[in-house]
Write a protein that holds these residues in place. Structure first.
Motif, short mmCIF file in Angstrom:
data_model
loop_
_atom_site.label_atom_id
_atom_site.label_comp_id
_atom_site.label_asym_id
_atom_site.label_seq_id
_atom_site.Cartn_x
_atom_site.Cartn_y
_atom_site.Cartn_z
N LEU A 57 16.09 -53.98 91.07
CA LEU A 57 14.93 -54.30 91.81
C LEU A 57 13.82 -53.24 91.83
O LEU A 57 12.68 -53.48 92.09
CB LEU A 57 14.96 -54.88 93.03
CG LEU A 57 16.22 -56.31 93.22
CD1 LEU A 57 16.24 -56.38 94.73
CD2 LEU A 57 15.36 -57.50 92.60
N GLY A 58 14.27 -52.04 91.42
CA GLY A 58 13.53 -50.75 91.16
C GLY A 58 14.30 -49.55 91.08
O GLY A 58 15.37 -49.58 91.62
N ALA A 59 13.75 -48.55 90.63
CA ALA A 59 14.34 -47.36 90.46
C ALA A 59 13.20 -46.18 90.37
O ALA A 59 12.11 -46.29 89.99
CB ALA A 59 15.18 -46.94 89.02
N ARG A 60 13.70 -44.84 91.01
CA ARG A 60 12.86 -44.10 91.10
C ARG A 60 13.63 -42.72 90.58
O ARG A 60 14.68 -42.25 91.11
CB ARG A 60 12.49 -43.80 92.47
CG ARG A 60 11.55 -42.48 92.75
CD ARG A 60 10.15 -42.70 92.31
NE ARG A 60 9.28 -41.69 93.08
CZ ARG A 60 8.28 -41.10 92.31
NH1 ARG A 60 8.40 -41.16 91.00
NH2 ARG A 60 7.65 -40.10 92.62
N VAL A 61 13.19 -41.86 89.52
CA VAL A 61 13.54 -40.72 89.23
C VAL A 61 12.44 -39.70 89.41
O VAL A 61 11.46 -39.80 88.75
CB VAL A 61 14.17 -40.79 87.71
CG1 VAL A 61 14.69 -39.48 87.36
CG2 VAL A 61 15.18 -41.81 87.48
N ILE A 62 13.01 -38.42 89.97
CA ILE A 62 12.03 -37.35 90.28
C ILE A 62 13.09 -36.18 89.53
O ILE A 62 14.07 -35.91 89.94
CB ILE A 62 11.76 -37.09 91.62
CG1 ILE A 62 10.83 -38.12 92.21
CG2 ILE A 62 10.63 -35.90 91.76
CD1 ILE A 62 10.62 -37.98 93.54
N HIS A 63 12.40 -35.30 88.63
CA HIS A 63 12.84 -34.22 88.20
C HIS A 63 12.02 -33.16 88.35
O HIS A 63 11.17 -33.27 87.90
CB HIS A 63 13.61 -34.28 86.87
CG HIS A 63 14.79 -33.25 86.53
ND1 HIS A 63 14.74 -31.91 86.69
CD2 HIS A 63 15.97 -33.51 86.36
CE1 HIS A 63 15.55 -31.47 86.39
NE2 HIS A 63 16.60 -32.25 86.15
N ARG A 64 12.33 -31.86 89.08
CA ARG A 64 11.39 -30.87 89.10
C ARG A 64 11.78 -29.82 87.83
O ARG A 64 12.73 -29.92 87.28
CB ARG A 64 11.74 -30.22 90.25
CG ARG A 64 11.49 -30.80 91.80
CD ARG A 64 11.65 -30.32 92.99
NE ARG A 64 10.84 -29.11 93.27
CZ ARG A 64 11.03 -28.29 93.90
NH1 ARG A 64 12.05 -28.30 94.83
NH2 ARG A 64 10.26 -27.08 94.22
N PHE A 65 10.72 -29.27 87.76
CA PHE A 65 10.73 -27.91 86.88
C PHE A 65 9.92 -26.81 87.24
O PHE A 65 9.48 -26.77 88.46
CB PHE A 65 9.90 -28.29 85.34
CG PHE A 65 8.71 -28.46 85.40
CD1 PHE A 65 7.89 -27.62 85.16
CD2 PHE A 65 7.97 -30.04 86.01
CE1 PHE A 65 6.34 -27.60 85.56
CE2 PHE A 65 6.58 -29.99 85.94
CZ PHE A 65 5.85 -28.97 85.70
#
Length: 155
Positions: A79-87
């Protein structure tokens, strides 16, 4: 709704989890993973990591993450996905990655969250350099990450 973010700024884990289900009555499960920078070295000698620098190709990285989430969406009922990747430069203890998945049922949420993280580790174009007292070392991809991602090919 799926959202991807590649950013230097830190993120609020609670707010990200809340956003996956806010105002929705069809969400029955939210699974999440938060990765942190460790002090133990993966690439260099025996010294502890004082910092890690992450590099990526803007545009290419986001497309890669979108493809990974789309594949998860095709395998499980999400129903939803969230991906956060820092650099950028990060120090031990700082958050590096967030994966959150919403679904009607926990099985789909758990599996999709783990799949996204496994594929992120092996297919997303990020490069990590560890900084230690002995010097700076590029981190090679680990065989155990490839093995973890490989198990999804049979699913």
């Amino acid at each position: 709704m799926n959202t991807i973010s590649v950013q230097e700024a830190d993120f609020d884990v609670g707010a990200e989890i809340e956003a996956l289900s806010a105002g929705r009555c069809d969400v029955g499960a939210v699974a999440s993973f938060v990765g942190l920078v460790r002090a133990d070295t993966l690439a260099g000698g025996g010294d502890e990591v004082s910092a890690m620098t992450l590099e990526h190709y803007p545009g290419m990285t986001e497309k890669s993450l979108e493809a990974i989430v789309a594949e998860a969406d095709g395998r499980w009922r999400l129903l939803g996905a969230r991906v956060i990747h820092r650099f950028g430069r990060l120090v031990p203890g700082e958050r590096i990655v967030f994966v959150g998945v919403a679904s009607s049922h926990r099985g789909d949420a758990f599996a999709a969250c783990e799949f996204i993280m496994d594929y992120l580790k092996t297919r997303a174009p990020f490069w990590k350099k560890e900084i230690t007292a002995d010097g700076e070392y590029w981190v090679d991809q680990k065989q155990k990450d490839e093995q973890a991602a490989g198990r999804w090919q049979a699913v």
